[in-house]
Design an enzyme around this catalytic site. Structure first.
Site, mmCIF file in Angstrom:
data_model
loop_
_atom_site.group_PDB
_atom_site.id
_atom_site.type_symbol
_atom_site.label_atom_id
_atom_site.label_comp_id
_atom_site.label_asym_id
_atom_site.label_seq_id
_atom_site.Cartn_x
_atom_site.Cartn_y
_atom_site.Cartn_z
ATOM 1 N N HIS A 14 24.373 5.300 -10.065
ATOM 2 C CA HIS A 14 24.691 5.848 -11.342
ATOM 3 C C HIS A 14 23.751 5.567 -12.343
ATOM 4 O O HIS A 14 22.604 4.624 -12.075
ATOM 5 C CB HIS A 14 26.188 5.005 -11.962
ATOM 6 C CG HIS A 14 26.063 3.544 -11.960
ATOM 7 N ND1 HIS A 14 25.855 2.697 -10.904
ATOM 8 C CD2 HIS A 14 26.399 2.568 -12.883
ATOM 9 C CE1 HIS A 14 26.059 1.409 -11.336
ATOM 10 N NE2 HIS A 14 26.382 1.379 -12.481
ATOM 11 N N ASP B 208 20.770 -1.478 -15.081
ATOM 12 C CA ASP B 208 20.505 -2.204 -13.979
ATOM 13 C C ASP B 208 20.421 -1.762 -12.762
ATOM 14 O O ASP B 208 20.157 -2.440 -11.641
ATOM 15 C CB ASP B 208 21.656 -3.473 -13.971
ATOM 16 C CG ASP B 208 23.055 -3.130 -14.071
ATOM 17 O OD1 ASP B 208 23.179 -2.012 -14.206
ATOM 18 O OD2 ASP B 208 23.783 -3.833 -13.461
ATOM 19 N N HIS B 209 20.505 -0.387 -12.496
ATOM 20 C CA HIS B 209 20.373 0.242 -11.141
ATOM 21 C C HIS B 209 19.401 1.393 -11.273
ATOM 22 O O HIS B 209 19.055 1.614 -10.043
ATOM 23 C CB HIS B 209 21.955 1.107 -10.839
ATOM 24 C CG HIS B 209 22.787 -0.090 -10.657
ATOM 25 N ND1 HIS B 209 23.388 -0.363 -9.447
ATOM 26 C CD2 HIS B 209 23.741 -0.879 -11.610
ATOM 27 C CE1 HIS B 209 24.278 -1.352 -9.563
ATOM 28 N NE2 HIS B 209 24.705 -1.503 -10.764
ATOM 29 N N HIS C 214 25.769 -7.913 -6.004
ATOM 30 C CA HIS C 214 26.178 -7.603 -7.415
ATOM 31 C C HIS C 214 27.061 -8.548 -8.117
ATOM 32 O O HIS C 214 27.994 -8.288 -8.712
ATOM 33 C CB HIS C 214 26.867 -6.083 -7.729
ATOM 34 C CG HIS C 214 26.842 -5.350 -9.012
ATOM 35 N ND1 HIS C 214 27.833 -5.683 -10.076
ATOM 36 C CD2 HIS C 214 25.696 -4.807 -9.500
ATOM 37 C CE1 HIS C 214 27.495 -5.166 -11.050
ATOM 38 N NE2 HIS C 214 26.220 -4.602 -10.901
#
Length: 943
Positions: A666, A670-671, A877
């Site tokens: 997504h 942070d991804h 996570h």
């Protein structure tokens, strides 16, 4: 009576509702709504205030007041629908802070912030420190994490300057901006300065930065459409643009000078656009402090009729005053001694020799040479040693006379001391405990560092003062009495041996525990080998020295080591073997029978949520398929640095070159904010080789970001929308989960990215089919999950394996949740998976926060795996509140493991994996409490 779950399909061709009466007993919101994107997300790091047992009730009351939060707290699959649809925006002013400056009494220094000095993945940053203001030059990946480690307060930063606009110097900027926007009640913003190329970066960032108030940017210099031609004319006459003054106040004057590459091999009559591209321009910054006023003479002041008081200060500030007893005006020069010129610092980033040719001829630098009057006190060189060791460059350096030169380019001498010492300390302890799944210690052996090409020695005049930069090295500018270098805060060198000695003193029994764990990888039970020995062939992409980190290949050698270890003896049967016998005798999936260590390995590069911390980086998983290539699942900031810590500097380059595709779950920062650094590096590494663009699979907003950023650097990628890799949901919920995405007759969600050009989408899908085949994968499909608009999980299924005797074994299946609440779609997709990698952001007592933020608790994550009947569950996570090890209840942990940064899980290691968890808790038994230092960051602008 069961109420049907209503599923809204994304594709126009499937815009009908499907009733699924067998999935739940209560009404549930839509699995995923592809609404307008907003920037949100985030871990639970910052939702619970410090040590407040009543916080849950107060948060509950606050949540009930928030409009638009549609939750069903009693539902097994409850989630925040408004957040999932991007309707939970919270406005903040994010105004710039107006700080009161103190030009008279102030402390000032420049300091080396050593990001990337040990891994060579990003440019170091420079801090210009004042009592009331902070300036940072360059914000490469890892800067946030570095500041957390060394307690540099982001809230004090007022300005960020970029010497170049590229992923090497600005990769950490998006995360830094978002984190600052979440500080305090109102949030903070920062001024961003850079050449006109900055507009490319800002345009790309706006695809996932939710509000314009976060970006107070100031680009300077010529427009992109004009500077190529202008630089051509300047290259011919050797002149340069005038100095551009950016800041000029009572305490500092910062000006910028442009450096452009001049390609000596191209005729000056050629089209300049052929050799000058966005991102090529570099900037030299001159930081000049005001002159130091002479000493105030009170005797002269008295003789001129002045009484002690406020007028003394007015004169010291350079203002004239009227005498108290005489009819005269007293000027500062009447009562002050001779002034001392203010210190000057130059920050020079010369990335290539082509830039150097232009740098040497810059007319605007003439005033800073020793023969022209100004005295430069310190010059910080950010260019690589290939440039700064050049004889012509060194001759240019000597033109500055007695200036102190600090060489801050990448040097091998800085590699033996980890910059992120807290992370290296954790890695060393884990490596000592269980080197089978923690193969790197956080330190590189000397023999590896010595094979890195060394820098050429500098042949400079003895009068030219040159030193190599060290992490946190300072050069004092104020007070003038302290002018010069300061090494007092340079970190003490940390060694692996020192960390292990500390560990043995803290937990003396850890040595025996490590020996007990090692038995799981060495000895057969009941006549069969449940876990293969480490084979003699090192995993592909690893550098040779990494073989030394693994267990000995010979079982007898290890036995002899145990027998000869001082004070150690092999554990008794009842002490360990009996505890594990029943577990290891349990049947393992047929896909793991006779598995080799060259099949697949998961390397967790980042296991934290929201923002990088000193112990955990943000989300990224490297899937090593060995000779079949590799994959990346999510690519948070610092992914490249983590690859270098895991595989070595050169090994990481090989790991990047062999990537088959990158899949992003997504659009939360942070991804994906490490993605452009990986893509730009791969493009550079393969530029002289025949290759195809790298396939990037992700949500549609990510494509907008990458397309905008591609104007700045060549990313050499091909994009595929996750929605084009969704299985038809009718097939999924009809339990047809074993069919391949590309099996004959199978249906697929077909989303036409560009109406009128359907062939383009099919071309990309054909490319995906080719990539999957080359990687030994049977299928890949994305699963919509409950987190934010266009959030997905992923299913990977490998092809069947055929042994040498023609025996067919089914392929493995790995499911990755991305960020999500527990949801039926992911459970169904995870049925009978070999590995489920599931987010576990919150501890079990924070269910309300998990629902509000659309994340999962550890218990919920494990429950998804148990419901789906998966073989192994790996939790990741984690909230950064739990800096080293999260809180996990001793329920349903018989198939569960906790992920740590740089943990490597080989398929052959899966049977033993869950039994390592109790020993990990033993390793961190004194550090199980949450870290509340992070609670001051609010959740409104989280990742």
């Amino acid at each position: 009576m069961r109420t049907p779950l209503r599923l809204l399909f994304a594709s126009p061709s499937l815009s009908r509702l499907l009733s699924l009466r067998s999935l739940c007993t209560k009404p549930a919101p839509a699995l995923c709504a592809f609404g307008r994107f907003r920037r949100g997300g985030g871990g639970g790091s910052y939702t619970q205030r410090r040590g407040n047992n009543s916080g849950s009730s107060s948060r509950k009351e606050e949540s009930s007041r928030d409009k638009g939060k549609e939750m069903e707290a009693n539902d097994q699959f409850a989630f925040n629908k408004s957040r999932a649809e991007g309707r939970d925006k919270k406005g903040r002013s994010l105004e710039l802070k107006d700080r009161k400056l103190n030009p008279v009494s102030t402390t000032c220094y420049v300091q080396i912030l050593g990001t990337g000095m040990d891994t060579h993945d990003t440019s170091p940053s420079i801090l210009l420190f004042f009592d009331k203001q902070r300036f940072i030059f360059n914000a490469g990946e890892g800067l946030q994490r570095y500041c957390n480690e060394h307690k540099i307060k982001l809230s004090k930063i007022d300005h960020i300057f970029l010497t170049r606009v590229c992923s090497e110097t600005a990769g950490g900027l998006p995360g830094l901006v978002l984190t600052m926007a979440g500080i305090g009640e109102e949030g903070m913003s920062v001024n961003i300065w850079g050449p006109s190329d900055l507009d490319f970066l800002l345009g790309a960032m706006r695809s996932f930065i939710p509000r314009k108030s976060m970006l107070h940017a100031h680009s300077f210099g010529l427009d992109q459409s004009n500077y190529a031609a202008s630089s051509s004319s300047r290259a011919q006459d050797g002149s340069s643009a005038d100095v551009i003054v950016l800041i000029d106040n009572e305490v500092i004057r910062i000006s910028a000078m442009f450096v452009r590459p001049v390609n000596q091999k191209i005729s000056l009559d050629s089209d300049p656009d052929e050799f000058l591209r966005p991102g090529d321009m570099s900037v030299v910054y001159a930081c000049e402090l005001p002159e130091v006023k002479g000493k105030f003479d009170p005797v002269k002041a008295t003789s001129l009729g002045l009484k002690p008081g406020p007028k003394y200060r007015e004169l010291q500030l350079g203002k004239s005053v009227k005498s108290d007893s005489q009819d005269i005006i007293v000027n500062p020069s009447d009562v002050l001694g001779p002034s001392i010129p203010g210190p000057i610092v130059l920050i020079v980033d010369c990335p290539t020799l082509d830039h150097a040719h232009n740098l040497f001829s810059l007319a605007c630098l003439n005033g800073y040479y020793k023969e022209n009057g100004k005295l430069v006190n310190c010059i910080i060189h950010l260019g690589p040693t290939a440039v700064t060791s050049n004889a012509e460059y060194q001759q240019w350096m000597m033109r500055f006379g007695q200036a102190q030169h600090i060489m801050a380019g990448h040097e091998s001498k800085n590699m033996d001391n980890p910059i992120l010492q807290a992370s290296a300390r954790v890695s060393s302890r884990l490596n000592f405990l269980c080197p089978q799944i923690f193969p790197v210690s956080g330190f590189w052996p000397n023999e590896y560092i010595h094979v890195i090409p060394s820098e050429e020695s500098m042949d400079l005049d003895a009068s030219c003062k040159v030193i190599s930069a060290e992490n946190l090295l300072k050069f004092h500018l104020r007070p003038i009495s302290q002018l010069g270098l300061d090494r007092s805060v340079i970190p003490i060198k940390l060694t692996h041996k020192h960390i292990i000695n500390e560990l043995l003193l803290e937990i003396p029994e850890i040595k025996e525990i490590s020996q007990q764990i090692s038995l799981l990888w060495q000895e057969p039970l009941n006549g069969k080998m449940m876990i293969p020995l480490v084979e003699k062939t090192a995993p592909m992409s690893e550098e040779p020295w990494l073989k030394q980190c693994c267990l000995p290949n010979d079982v007898s050698m290890e036995k002899r080591r145990l027998e000869t270890s001082e004070g150690a003896s092999p554990p008794a049967e009842g002490n360990l073997r009996k505890r594990f016998r029943d577990y290891l005798d349990a049947p393992i999936p047929s896909c793991l029978e006779n598995i080799t260590r060259e099949e697949m390995e998961l390397v967790f590069l980042g296991t934290g949520s929201s923002q990088p911390s000193k112990h955990r980086n943000v989300s990224s998983i490297y899937v090593n398929l060995f000779e079949k290539g590799s994959l990346l699942l999510d690519c948070g900031e610092g992914t490249l640095g983590q690859l270098k810590r895991r595989f070595g500097v050169k090994g990481a380059d090989e790991a990047v070159k062999k990537l088959r595709f990158i899949w992003v779950s997504h659009i939360h920062a942070d991804h994906h904010t490490g993605l452009v650094r990986i893509l730009a590096l791969r493009s550079h590494l393969l530029k002289d080789m025949a290759h195809k663009p790298l396939l990037v699979i992700g949500p549609r907003p990510l494509e907008r970001f990458l397309n905008a950023y591609a104007g700045l650097e060549d990313l050499d990628m091909q994009f595929l929308d996750c929605r084009q890799t969704m299985r038809t949901l009718e097939a999924v919920y009809a339990n047809e989960v074993t069919s391949s995405l590309f099996a004959p007759g199978s249906k697929m969600e077909s989303f036409k990215r560009k109406p009128g050009n359907p062939s383009e989408a099919m071309d990309v899908l054909d490319r995906l089919k080719e990539v999957l085949s080359d990687a030994g994968l049977n299928s890949l499909y994305s699963v919509p999950v409950r987190h934010c608009p266009e959030a997905f999980g992923l299913v990977l299924e490998a092809k069947d394996r055929v042994s040498r005797i023609a025996k067919v074994s089914p392929g493995w299946k790995v499911v990755y949740s991305g960020d999500t609440r527990p949801c039926p779609a992911l459970i169904e997709a995870s049925k009978n998976a070999t590995i489920l990698i599931h987010e576990a952001t919150f501890e079990d007592s924070m269910t309300e926060e998990a629902i509000a933020k659309n994340h999962s608790t550890t218990k919920e994550a494990i429950g998804v795996g148990v419901s789906a009947g998966v073989y192994r569950i790996i939790l990741t996570h984690f909230s950064q509140r739990y800096p080293k090890i999260p809180v996990v209840d001793e329920v349903n942990v018989d198939k569960t493991c906790i992920a740590f940064d740089l943990m490597s899980v080989n398929l052959a290691d899966l049977p033993a994996l869950p039994k390592v968890l109790p020993y990990l808790k033993q390793l961190f038994r004194n550090e199980m409490e949450p870290d509340d230092e992070l609670d001051d960051v609010q959740v409104s602008v989280m990742y």
